[in-house]
Structures are given as structure tokens and as C-alpha cells.
Write a protein that holds these residues in place. Structure first.
Motif, PDB file in Angstrom:
ATOM      1  N   HIS A   1     -45.249  17.040 -26.904  1.00  0.00           N
ATOM      2  CA  HIS A   1     -44.397  16.400 -27.911  1.00  0.00           C
ATOM      3  C   HIS A   1     -43.484  15.381 -27.232  1.00  0.00           C
ATOM      4  CE1 HIS A   1     -41.324  15.803 -30.945  1.00  0.00           C
ATOM      5  NE2 HIS A   1     -42.200  16.279 -31.815  1.00  0.00           N
ATOM      6  N   PRO A   2     -43.315  14.189 -27.819  1.00  0.00           N
ATOM      7  CA  PRO A   2     -42.506  13.143 -27.186  1.00  0.00           C
ATOM      8  C   PRO A   2     -41.054  13.540 -26.884  1.00  0.00           C
ATOM      9  CG  PRO A   2     -43.701  12.263 -29.082  1.00  0.00           C
ATOM     10  CD  PRO A   2     -43.934  13.741 -29.067  1.00  0.00           C
ATOM     11  N   ALA A   3     -40.487  14.450 -27.635  1.00  0.00           N
ATOM     12  CA  ALA A   3     -39.094  14.841 -27.413  1.00  0.00           C
ATOM     13  C   ALA A   3     -38.923  15.754 -26.197  1.00  0.00           C
ATOM     14  CB  ALA A   3     -38.551  15.540 -28.656  1.00  0.00           C
ATOM     15  N   VAL A   4     -39.997  16.377 -25.753  1.00  0.00           N
ATOM     16  CA  VAL A   4     -39.893  17.370 -24.683  1.00  0.00           C
ATOM     17  C   VAL A   4     -39.402  16.758 -23.379  1.00  0.00           C
ATOM     18  CG1 VAL A   4     -41.207  18.978 -23.238  1.00  0.00           C
ATOM     19  CG2 VAL A   4     -41.575  18.924 -25.707  1.00  0.00           C
ATOM     20  N   LYS A   5     -39.945  15.622 -22.977  1.00  0.00           N
ATOM     21  CA  LYS A   5     -39.595  15.031 -21.689  1.00  0.00           C
ATOM     22  C   LYS A   5     -38.097  14.750 -21.593  1.00  0.00           C
ATOM     23  CE  LYS A   5     -40.613  11.295 -18.437  1.00  0.00           C
ATOM     24  NZ  LYS A   5     -39.747  11.915 -17.471  1.00  0.00           N
ATOM     25  N   ALA A   6     -37.547  14.091 -22.595  1.00  0.00           N
ATOM     26  CA  ALA A   6     -36.110  13.775 -22.563  1.00  0.00           C
ATOM     27  C   ALA A   6     -35.266  15.053 -22.543  1.00  0.00           C
ATOM     28  CB  ALA A   6     -35.736  12.917 -23.764  1.00  0.00           C
ATOM     29  N   TYR A   7     -35.666  16.025 -23.328  1.00  0.00           N
ATOM     30  CA  TYR A   7     -34.940  17.301 -23.398  1.00  0.00           C
ATOM     31  C   TYR A   7     -34.950  18.010 -22.047  1.00  0.00           C
ATOM     32  CZ  TYR A   7     -34.176  22.211 -24.735  1.00  0.00           C
ATOM     33  OH  TYR A   7     -33.724  23.507 -24.820  1.00  0.00           O
TER      34      TYR A   7
ATOM     35  N   ASP B   1     -28.795  18.233 -15.465  1.00  0.00           N
ATOM     36  CA  ASP B   1     -27.512  18.927 -15.561  1.00  0.00           C
ATOM     37  C   ASP B   1     -27.543  20.327 -14.943  1.00  0.00           C
ATOM     38  OD1 ASP B   1     -26.463  16.720 -16.807  1.00  0.00           O
ATOM     39  OD2 ASP B   1     -26.568  17.553 -18.829  1.00  0.00           O
ATOM     40  N   GLY B   2     -28.714  20.730 -14.416  1.00  0.00           N
ATOM     41  CA  GLY B   2     -28.834  22.041 -13.773  1.00  0.00           C
ATOM     42  C   GLY B   2     -28.818  23.208 -14.736  1.00  0.00           C
TER      43      GLY B   2
END
Length: 130
Positions: free
Chosen positions: A61-67, A74-75
Motif C-alpha cells: 500500500h502506498p501509505a506504508v512506506k511513509a508511515y 523517530d525510533g
């Protein structure tokens, strides 16, 4: 109500299957082809084979990478697994080549450690001292 299934997004299901079973010690529960390349691939704790399943879900899903990128930057761990002894599990996993971003750390009543699952996620292990 209880949690039956949860998931982690993975870049490569075969790589994730190896890491989660051969390194972490989970047991494969379901492996069903879905489409041409993907699988409904779940693992469970060897200690609780009838317990909560973890779906090793393709990160398509395209949103996964950014998430996931934001969490990693941020660790922030995507998931947490309970272990009897964080220090012992840390040593076992480190000896198997697992890369830790946080060594065992006392955080109030719990001890935690965070590692890279090689599939795009940070995972935290934790134990509550007796």
C-alpha cells in the motif's frame, strides 16, 4: 473481545518468514497464496500456538512506506513482543546477528530493547521484572 490477529508490514515475505521463524522463533501457522506473489502468511508464538496470529503483510500500500519511514526515523517500534528475560533474549538475538538500536534499558517497571527486523520495522521486546 480479544485480539485474534495483528500485522506487521514487510518488504519481502520470504525474508520475513525466515527472520520471524528461524531467528525470533515464531511458528508458521497459515501460508495461503493470495494473488500472483503475495501470501496470507501468519506466525504464532511457539509457546502459544493457539494464540494471537501475526500477519506478515506485504508492504504494497502506498501509505506504508511513509508511515514506516517516519516510525523508524523517530525510533518508534511498530510492535512489541513479551519475553521472559529481555537481557537473555537480547544476548541470544545479538549472537544470531540481529541489529539492536536500543540495548536493554530499564524504563520504570519494565525492561525493553529495540531491534531492526530486517523487513522495514523496529520491534521492541519487553519484560516486566518479577
Amino acid at each position: 473481545m480479544k485480539i485474534h490477529l495483528t500485522s506487521v508490514f514487510v518488504d519481502d515475505q520470504a525474508k520475513a518468514e525466515h527472520f520471524y521463524t528461524e531467528i525470533l522463533g515464531f511458528v508458521k501457522k497459515h501460508d495461503v497464496p493470495v494473488g500472483e506473489q503475495d501470501r496470507w502468511l501468519t506466525v504464532v508464538s511457539a509457546e502459544e500456538p493457539g494464540g494471537t496470529e501475526l500477519l506478515l503483510e506485504p508492504a504494497a500500500h502506498p501509505a506504508v512506506k511513509a508511515y514506516r519511514d517516519a516510525l523508524v526515523q523517530d525510533g518508534i517500534p511498530l510492535a512489541q513482543f513479551a519475553v521472559d528475560d529481555v537481557r537473555a533474549e537480547f544476548a541470544r538475538l545479538r549472537d544470531l546477528g540481529v541489529r539492536f538500536l536500543q540495548e536493554p534499558l530499564e524504563m520504570g517497571p519494565v525492561i525493553t530493547a529495540v531491534f531492526d527486523d530486517t523487513c522495514g520495522n523496529l520491534i521492541q521486546i519487553a519484560t516486566e521484572p518479577q
